[in-house]
Design a protein around this motif. Structure first.
Motif, PDB file in Angstrom:
ATOM      1  N   ASP A 176       2.502   6.220  -5.647  1.00 32.81           N
ATOM      2  CA  ASP A 176       3.549   6.353  -6.647  1.00 32.81           C
ATOM      3  C   ASP A 176       3.148   5.709  -7.974  1.00 32.81           C
ATOM      4  N   TYR A 177       2.542   4.535  -7.910  1.00 37.35           N
ATOM      5  CA  TYR A 177       2.198   3.814  -9.141  1.00 37.35           C
ATOM      6  C   TYR A 177       0.985   4.421  -9.846  1.00 37.35           C
ATOM      7  N   ILE A 178       0.145   5.144  -9.110  1.00 36.19           N
ATOM      8  CA  ILE A 178      -0.981   5.837  -9.752  1.00 36.19           C
ATOM      9  C   ILE A 178      -0.529   7.168 -10.335  1.00 36.19           C
ATOM     10  N   TYR A 179       0.024   8.034  -9.482  1.00 37.76           N
ATOM     11  CA  TYR A 179       0.272   9.409  -9.895  1.00 37.76           C
ATOM     12  C   TYR A 179       1.584   9.591 -10.654  1.00 37.76           C
ATOM     13  N   ARG A 180       2.556   8.754 -10.368  1.00 33.10           N
ATOM     14  CA  ARG A 180       3.823   8.842 -11.083  1.00 33.10           C
ATOM     15  C   ARG A 180       3.892   7.823 -12.211  1.00 33.10           C
ATOM     16  N   GLY A 181       3.506   6.590 -11.915  1.00 32.66           N
ATOM     17  CA  GLY A 181       3.573   5.538 -12.921  1.00 32.66           C
ATOM     18  C   GLY A 181       2.494   5.621 -13.977  1.00 32.66           C
ATOM     19  N   GLY A 182       1.330   6.171 -13.608  1.00 30.57           N
ATOM     20  CA  GLY A 182       0.269   6.351 -14.592  1.00 30.57           C
ATOM     21  C   GLY A 182      -0.760   5.248 -14.648  1.00 30.57           C
ATOM     22  N   PHE A 183      -0.766   4.349 -13.643  1.00 30.09           N
ATOM     23  CA  PHE A 183      -1.759   3.274 -13.659  1.00 30.09           C
ATOM     24  C   PHE A 183      -3.161   3.822 -13.422  1.00 30.09           C
ATOM     25  N   ASP A 184      -4.119   3.202 -14.103  1.00 31.46           N
ATOM     26  CA  ASP A 184      -5.523   3.571 -13.901  1.00 31.46           C
ATOM     27  C   ASP A 184      -6.084   2.892 -12.654  1.00 31.46           C
TER      28      ASP A 184
ATOM     29  N   PRO B  80       0.791  -1.236   0.000  1.00 31.89           N
ATOM     30  CA  PRO B  80       0.000   0.000   0.000  1.00 31.89           C
ATOM     31  C   PRO B  80       0.822   1.284   0.000  1.00 31.89           C
ATOM     32  N   TYR B  81       2.002   1.261   0.586  1.00 30.69           N
ATOM     33  CA  TYR B  81       2.790   2.495   0.609  1.00 30.69           C
ATOM     34  C   TYR B  81       3.255   2.910  -0.789  1.00 30.69           C
ATOM     35  N   ARG B  82       3.136   1.990  -1.744  1.00 32.87           N
ATOM     36  CA  ARG B  82       3.551   2.296  -3.115  1.00 32.87           C
ATOM     37  C   ARG B  82       2.375   2.673  -4.020  1.00 32.87           C
ATOM     38  N   TYR B  83       1.150   2.591  -3.498  1.00 31.41           N
ATOM     39  CA  TYR B  83      -0.030   2.867  -4.315  1.00 31.41           C
ATOM     40  C   TYR B  83       0.065   4.234  -4.983  1.00 31.41           C
TER      41      TYR B  83
ATOM     42  N   GLU C 228      -5.269   3.619   3.314  1.00 25.90           N
ATOM     43  CA  GLU C 228      -4.687   2.973   2.146  1.00 25.90           C
ATOM     44  C   GLU C 228      -5.237   3.489   0.831  1.00 25.90           C
ATOM     45  N   SER C 229      -6.533   3.699   0.751  1.00 29.02           N
ATOM     46  CA  SER C 229      -7.081   4.029  -0.565  1.00 29.02           C
ATOM     47  C   SER C 229      -8.084   5.178  -0.537  1.00 29.02           C
ATOM     48  N   GLY C 230      -8.150   5.897   0.565  1.00 34.46           N
ATOM     49  CA  GLY C 230      -9.152   6.953   0.661  1.00 34.46           C
ATOM     50  C   GLY C 230      -9.025   8.033  -0.380  1.00 34.46           C
ATOM     51  N   GLU C 231      -7.786   8.472  -0.647  1.00 35.13           N
ATOM     52  CA  GLU C 231      -7.622   9.596  -1.564  1.00 35.13           C
ATOM     53  C   GLU C 231      -7.628   9.176  -3.028  1.00 35.13           C
ATOM     54  N   PHE C 232      -7.547   7.889  -3.297  1.00 38.67           N
ATOM     55  CA  PHE C 232      -7.585   7.429  -4.692  1.00 38.67           C
ATOM     56  C   PHE C 232      -8.457   6.199  -4.828  1.00 38.67           C
ATOM     57  N   SER C 233      -9.606   6.231  -4.153  1.00 38.49           N
ATOM     58  CA  SER C 233     -10.489   5.063  -4.124  1.00 38.49           C
ATOM     59  C   SER C 233     -10.977   4.652  -5.509  1.00 38.49           C
ATOM     60  N   GLU C 234     -11.152   5.602  -6.399  1.00 32.84           N
ATOM     61  CA  GLU C 234     -11.666   5.256  -7.729  1.00 32.84           C
ATOM     62  C   GLU C 234     -10.639   4.456  -8.533  1.00 32.84           C
TER      63      GLU C 234
END
Length: 568
Positions: free
Chosen positions: A304-312, A299-302, A346-352
């Motif tokens: 980074d992989y969304i906002y930096r890596g670009g995962f949907d 979870p600590y990498r979530y 873990e996922s509150g700010e990027f739940s979608e």
């Protein structure tokens, strides 16, 4: 160009080589000829329409790209794999041996396998569905060789300097001066007299720097080199762009141009985020609607992989899945407060961006002794939360909707709680739902039909309520009084300006609970309501409860149930 899709899509995962199997007379460690195997033609218009009718929007087809297998298709240009480095007769779907091809055993005519795949993809799109394909970026089969690569493409490892343990432009990692040894304790169903030779030994897919990995390692695969020197402090060499990055960009471009809608990226967290930041924008430049799903467990990498890596989307396994499983198993330490902690920490700010599930090919089946077989209907509150907590996508695994037990011993897979990836077999409940091509579930038991009805009703509910599709979320646990059963009952709001829903879920397998839900002033303010009424619009309850009540009692929440109220 397809129109932009909602985040709240519903994924149906199929273990592809098992999906169309109708054979019930099966042999332990049987071949594809003996036990049967899915053909692309089996995914017919009738089958796809049946899946769409259930409410699925996306098909995640596991095991399409050609992987190492013990089957012999050398007559069709596919080199024979050495059986000592293949897991099971079918082989692992994640030991890719040709990134530019599909498995020959999936085709009615193996010589025309790509044409048959493309025809299936056309049928999927014709039914308004989308296809998710596995992209395995961390490792390849030990005997990778592409016979279908486009002109100008050079195979992985061809230009490697094998006398170096690491070089930024090598595709693999090596152990110079060693020879690979097959793990001890393997039971290989096909006898072989010629030993497998690999000099020097390559590093195995799960970062095992040993010439003889164990049978529990990913010994059938080799680790891809992204320019990280693991043996010297994980120093990175990303400039100039490593050759592995360029090769995998070519792979993704190839499948995107074929019309693939989404890539589920296997063990994405074992690949540097810098690679994803490089490759995902380039693929989205070809088709902006292509989505990327990361299998990730830290979870600590979530973020980074969304906002930096670009995962949907990311797998929400170490979070909501683990919390719900404890509740379904009624572990002594289980509490619905764990659900609150998931969205908070873990996922509150990027739940979608979280893809949620209760089953997939890696996890034990719900209806197995080690999970919830003693209480199958704990599926109801858990799945309602999985589907409705936020507005990201959800996924189910073929057979889950019927309570598949996966209690057969197939060959390489000996665990009686998971459906095999490695063997030619069947999924028993799914076979009976297919009903010889009718896809009507006529052969299912009464309980299996009731469970299937729950999933269909839940998916219909998800599709028809904007508050679930795109609404805001509000956790009500903190605002309840001392009489509220905080360890067993979870309550939350989903709302838009036009629709406001209260959802209450009971994980207790025995106890009814009186409903006296408090809506705090902050929730009323955010929903812009002061005086209001509650109307029960959906009751998800076990069959045993339905048989005893003609009409749901709005004041009492039954065991293993979920109520949805409209706030008006």
């Amino acid at each position: 160009m397809k129109e932009k899709r909602s985040h709240k899509f519903i994924v149906y995962q199929m273990m592809f080589h098992l999906w169309g199997s109708t054979n019930t007379d099966l042999a332990f460690n049987g071949s594809c000829q003996r036990n049967g195997v899915t053909k692309f033609i089996d995914v017919s218009l009738n089958a796809l329409k049946a899946l769409a009718k259930k409410g699925f929007t996306h098909i995640y087809a596991t095991g399409i790209i050609e992987h190492a297998t013990m089957e012999d298709f050398s007559a069709y240009g596919s080199p024979l794999d050495h059986p000592s480095i293949v897991k099971g007769r079918a082989g692992s779907p994640f030991a890719i041996k040709d990134y530019y091809d599909v498995n020959p055993f999936l085709a009615t005519d193996p010589a025309k396998r790509m044409e048959e795949f493309e025809e299936m993809l056309e049928r999927i799109h014709a039914c308004g569905l989308y296809l998710i394909l596995d992209f395995v970026p961390n490792h390849l089969a030990r005997q990778y060789h592409s016979d279908k690569k486009p002109k100008g493409i050079i195979d992985f490892g061809v230009n490697d300097q094998t006398d170096k343990s690491f070089d930024p432009n090598n595709n693999f990692y090596y152990l110079p001066g060693t020879q690979f040894s097959v793990p001890d304790g393997l039971d290989i169903p096909i006898p072989y007299s010629i030993p497998y030779i690999e000099i020097p030994a390559k590093v195995s897919g799960n970062n095992v720097f040993s010439a003889q990995p164990s049978k529990d390692d990913w010994f059938e695969t080799v680790k891809l080199n992204y320019g990280i020197d693991f043996q010297h402090g994980e120093k990175t060499y990303f400039d100039p762009i490593p050759d592995t990055w360029l090769k995998l960009l070519d792979v993704l471009t190839y499948w995107t141009n074929k019309g693939i809608d989404s890539f589920r990226c296997d063990m994405a967290e074992m690949v540097p985020v810098e690679f994803w930041a490089y490759v995902i924008p380039k693929i989205k430049a070809i088709n902006p609607q292509v989505t990327f799903i990361a299998e990730i467990y830290q979870p600590y990498r979530y973020q980074d992989y969304i906002y930096r890596g670009g995962f949907d989307y990311l797998y929400d396994k170490v979070g909501l899945y683990d919390a719900l499983r404890r509740l379904m198993e009624e572990k002594p330490e289980a509490t619905v407060e764990d659900i609150t902690r998931v969205w908070q920490h873990e996922s509150g700010e990027f739940s979608e961006h979280m893809l949620r599930f209760l089953e997939n090919h890696d996890e034990t089946r719900i209806n197995s002794p080690g999970f919830a077989q003693h209480n199958l209907w704990s599926t109801i509150p858990a799945m309602v939360i999985t589907a409705c907590l936020h507005h990201g996508p959800i996924m189910t695994y073929m057979g889950q909707e019927f309570g598949e037990m996966a209690n057969e011993v197939e060959g390489f897979n000996l665990a009686q709680d998971r459906t095999t990836m490695f063997d030619f077999w069947r999924i028993e409940t799914h076979q009976r739902w297919m009903n010889q091509g009718q896809f009507d579930g006529a052969q299912l038991t009464k309980e299996e039909k009731q469970l299937d009805d729950f999933y269909v009703n839940l998916f219909q509910f998800v599709h028809t309520h904007p508050a679930i599709q795109e609404g805001h979320f509000f956790d009500l646990q903190y605002a309840q009084n001392e009489h509220y059963p905080k360890r067993k009952v979870y309550s939350f709001l989903r709302y838009t300006s036009k629709e406001k829903l209260l959802i209450v879920c009971n994980f207790d397998s025995q106890q009814y609970y009186s409903l006296d839900i408090q809506l705090p002033a902050l929730a009323k303010e955010m929903m812009k309501v002061s005086q209001f009424k509650l109307k029960l619009i959906q009751a998800f309850v076990p069959p045993a409860v339905n048989e005893h009540i003609q009409q749901a009692d709005e004041a009492m929440l039954p065991p293993n149930s979920a109520y949805v109220f409209m706030i008006s």
